[in-house]
Design an enzyme around this catalytic site. Structure first.
Site, PDB file in Angstrom:
ATOM      1  N   LYS A 177       0.853  -1.193   0.000  1.00  0.00           N
ATOM      2  CA  LYS A 177       0.000   0.000   0.000  1.00  0.00           C
ATOM      3  C   LYS A 177       0.891   1.245   0.000  1.00  0.00           C
ATOM      4  O   LYS A 177       1.620   1.497   0.955  1.00  0.00           O
ATOM      5  CB  LYS A 177      -0.915   0.032   1.236  1.00  0.00           C
ATOM      6  N   GLY A 230       7.414   4.974   7.865  1.00  0.00           N
ATOM      7  CA  GLY A 230       6.559   6.153   8.028  1.00  0.00           C
ATOM      8  C   GLY A 230       6.826   6.796   9.376  1.00  0.00           C
ATOM      9  O   GLY A 230       7.918   6.653   9.935  1.00  0.00           O
ATOM     10  N   SER A 231       5.826   7.451   9.903  1.00  0.00           N
ATOM     11  CA  SER A 231       6.019   8.189  11.145  1.00  0.00           C
ATOM     12  C   SER A 231       6.071   7.240  12.350  1.00  0.00           C
ATOM     13  O   SER A 231       5.509   6.136  12.314  1.00  0.00           O
ATOM     14  CB  SER A 231       4.874   9.183  11.323  1.00  0.00           C
ATOM     15  N   VAL A 234       2.456   6.334  13.739  1.00  0.00           N
ATOM     16  CA  VAL A 234       1.741   5.256  13.042  1.00  0.00           C
ATOM     17  C   VAL A 234       2.472   3.926  13.246  1.00  0.00           C
ATOM     18  O   VAL A 234       1.848   2.887  13.459  1.00  0.00           O
ATOM     19  CB  VAL A 234       1.550   5.571  11.540  1.00  0.00           C
ATOM     20  N   GLY A 235       3.793   3.966  13.227  1.00  0.00           N
ATOM     21  CA  GLY A 235       4.585   2.746  13.444  1.00  0.00           C
ATOM     22  C   GLY A 235       4.209   2.061  14.750  1.00  0.00           C
ATOM     23  O   GLY A 235       4.133   0.835  14.822  1.00  0.00           O
ATOM     24  N   GLU A 252      10.509   1.295  10.117  1.00  0.00           N
ATOM     25  CA  GLU A 252      11.487   2.374   9.891  1.00  0.00           C
ATOM     26  C   GLU A 252      10.725   3.670  10.078  1.00  0.00           C
ATOM     27  O   GLU A 252       9.789   3.957   9.327  1.00  0.00           O
ATOM     28  CB  GLU A 252      12.035   2.330   8.461  1.00  0.00           C
ATOM     29  N   GLU A 387      10.782  15.982  15.132  1.00  0.00           N
ATOM     30  CA  GLU A 387      10.948  15.920  13.674  1.00  0.00           C
ATOM     31  C   GLU A 387      10.002  16.927  13.013  1.00  0.00           C
ATOM     32  O   GLU A 387       8.793  16.881  13.224  1.00  0.00           O
ATOM     33  CB  GLU A 387      10.622  14.505  13.190  1.00  0.00           C
TER      34      GLU A 387
END
Ligand code: NAD
Length: 500
Positions: A177, A230-231, A234-235, A252, A387
């Site tokens: 996705k 991703g962020s 969300v990870g 990652e 970040e």
């Protein structure tokens, strides 16, 4: 009127619309009038179709010899080379990064494809002596099954290649996705794999939102593992979903990387590195050098040259070869960058360059922000800790190598760090002490090559490294095999083997 292009999902070797028939728009972040195309707004049902197809295809693909899988990948690499320019244009149009960098992104996918295809004839296991006579021992890699892959928008072809290609060579099938902002580059990549002859169901693409398509992929009982970039926020939800299912997951995530400039550094070189690290890809890299710690002895000199150099950067549409900095990916990211600039001002950091959203003239149809530099900042400020993911660099004065290292390690992330010094002793100390997955000497924080492990410590990762010789570890498991040809029951740890 130009015709609106509609792009489909790729499931079981067919390009298909999602079941609801709903699509979403992909627009050029440099020019919102430019509609790149319509993409499938997939839901759990589409994800299920893709996972079922991948699950069926797995039974054959896993038994197809790895050197033969590699031949298909070599062919894909060749097609990528032939279509590199076209794909780079598409990428700049949907993601905004300047054309030179988009070419680099496609090149990374090419490099990864060829590098990993080589594993088709290696994928080495181990043999080991047995403690018992007439017994043979070895360990081999085995595939996992259907890999669920979820990717961000900042490297629309490179990051999918880091995941899909190693997964495929190991004998897995995949459902991927892409990020909502950059699905076209993945459609291009999947078309290449199809053209290269990858069998139906082995590679499946489902576009859509994180909640509607990403989350169902993570929780689907038939996805054997998840690889997510991703962020960090969300990870963590990916990890929380996988844990109760004991589903392996590779993450990652974010970064807050640092360049340390010591008093004996080649200042011009360090300035070039800080400009490239801070403003390359408009600061939207997980490895962006969003912090620069500079020794007080050369602080003024460095800041003057850094600001002077960054002032010369030209902001605009990435398709224009004269431009250095493209747009920010979307409105909400632009807003977030702008919010951080206000936070920095409130926290008392001194704004030495930029600070504003660009809204007029050539900028009015896109999401542009000035290259921005904060100086005289304190390492405890939010702009020095969090970040930002935009063209904002925070410069921090330090008194020593030790202080630079302490500041460098004081953030929650641990992806990349770098030191500029002519002193080999100091370089080695920093190399040892910086707790990051990637470290550079006299080079910026960006510049990873595909044949070295990539990833980070702390809130950047969860202990894995993709790419490099570690790529296969993410997408395979080990099986230890013992073959006893003694013709009798032998008991490890229990039987005594007599000295003859
Ligand atoms: P994001 O976390 O918002 O989205 C990443 C992907 O996850 C997208 O495809 C998104 O649709 C999907 N997603 C969102 N919610 C989901 C959910 N609940 N379940 C499953 N999937 C979901 O990140 P982004 O904004 O696309 O990318 C920027 C971030 O990625 C930054 O933090 C950056 O540092 C990080 N990044 C890290 C690396 C690395 O290798 N460490 C590389 C590139 C980007």
């Amino acid at each position: 009127m130009t015709k609106i292009r509609t792009f489909k999902n790729f499931i079981d070797g067919q390009w298909v619309a999602c079941r609801s028939g709903q699509t979403f728009e992909n627009r050029n972040p440099a020019n919102q009038d430019d509609l790149v195309g319509l993409f499938q707004n997939s839901s759990a049902e589409d994800v299920n179709d893709a996972v079922e197809a991948a699950s069926r295809a797995y039974q054959k693909w896993r038994l197809y010899p790895a050197p033969k899988r590699a031949e298909l990948l070599y062919r894909a690499g060749q097609i990528l080379i032939e279509r590199k320019e076209e794909f780079a244009h598409d990428m700049t149009r949907e993601m905004g990064k300047v054309l030179k960098e988009s070419r680099g992104d496609v090149q990374e996918a090419i490099d990864m494809t060829f590098f990993i295809a080589g594993e088709g004839r290696r994928m080495y296991g181990h043999t080991a002596p047995s403690e018992l006579p007439n017994k043979f021992a070895m360990s081999v890699r085995i595939p996992l099954g259907v890999c669920g892959l979820i990717t961000p928008w900042n490297f629309p072809m490179a990051i999918p290649s880091w995941k899909m290609i190693p997964a495929l060579i190991c004998g897995n099938t995949v459902v991927i996705k892409p990020a909502e902002d950059t699905p076209l580059s993945l459609v291009n990549f999947c078309q290449v794999l199809e053209e290269a002859g990858i069998p139906p169901g082995v590679v499946n693409l489902v576009s859509g939102s994180g909640n509607d398509a990403g989350a169902p992929l993570v929780r689907h009982p038939k996805t054997a593992m998840i690889s997510f970039t991703g962020s960090t926020a969300v990870g963590r939800t990916v990890a929380a979903t996988c844990a109760p299912q004991n589903k392996p997951h590779h993450l990652e995530m974010g970064g807050k990387n640092i360049i340390m400039v010591l008093d004996d550094a080649n200042i011009d070189l360090a300035v070039e590195g800080a400009v490239w690290g801070g403003f390359g890809t408009t600061g939207q890299r997980c490895t962006a050098a969003s912090r620069v710690a500079v020794h007080k002895k050369i602080y003024k000199e460095f800041v003057n040259r850094f600001v002077r150099h960054a002032k010369r950067l030209r902001v605009g549409e990435g398709l224009n070869e004269k431009i250095d900095l493209g747009p920010i990916i979307n409105a909400s990211q632009l807003e977030s960058v702008s919010r951080y600039v206000q936070i920095g001002k409130r926290e008392g950091a001194k704004l030495a360059l930029g600070g504003d959203v660009l809204r007029k003239g050539i900028y009015k149809k896109g999401f542009f922000h000035e290259p921005t530099i904060f100086i005289d900042a304190d390492p405890r400020m939010r702009i020095a800790l969090e970040e930002i993911f935009g063209p904002v660099v925070t410069v921090l004065p330090v008194n020593s190598l030790e202080e630079a290292i302490e500041v460098g390690n004081s953030v929650e992330y641990g992806l990349a760090s770098s030191i500029y010094t002519q002193n080999v002793d100091q370089a080695f100390v920093a190399m040892r002490e910086m707790y990051t997955g990637i470290f550079y000497v006299n080079a910026s924080t960006i510049g990873a090559e595909v044949h070295l492990p990539f990833g980070g410590t702390k809130a950047t990762g969860n202990g894995h490294r993709e790419a490099g010789h570690t790529a296969l570890d993410v997408f395979s498991e080990w099986k230890s095999i013992y073959i006893d040809f003694s013709g009798k029951l032998q008991k490890a740890q229990i039987d005594q083997v007599e000295v003859y």
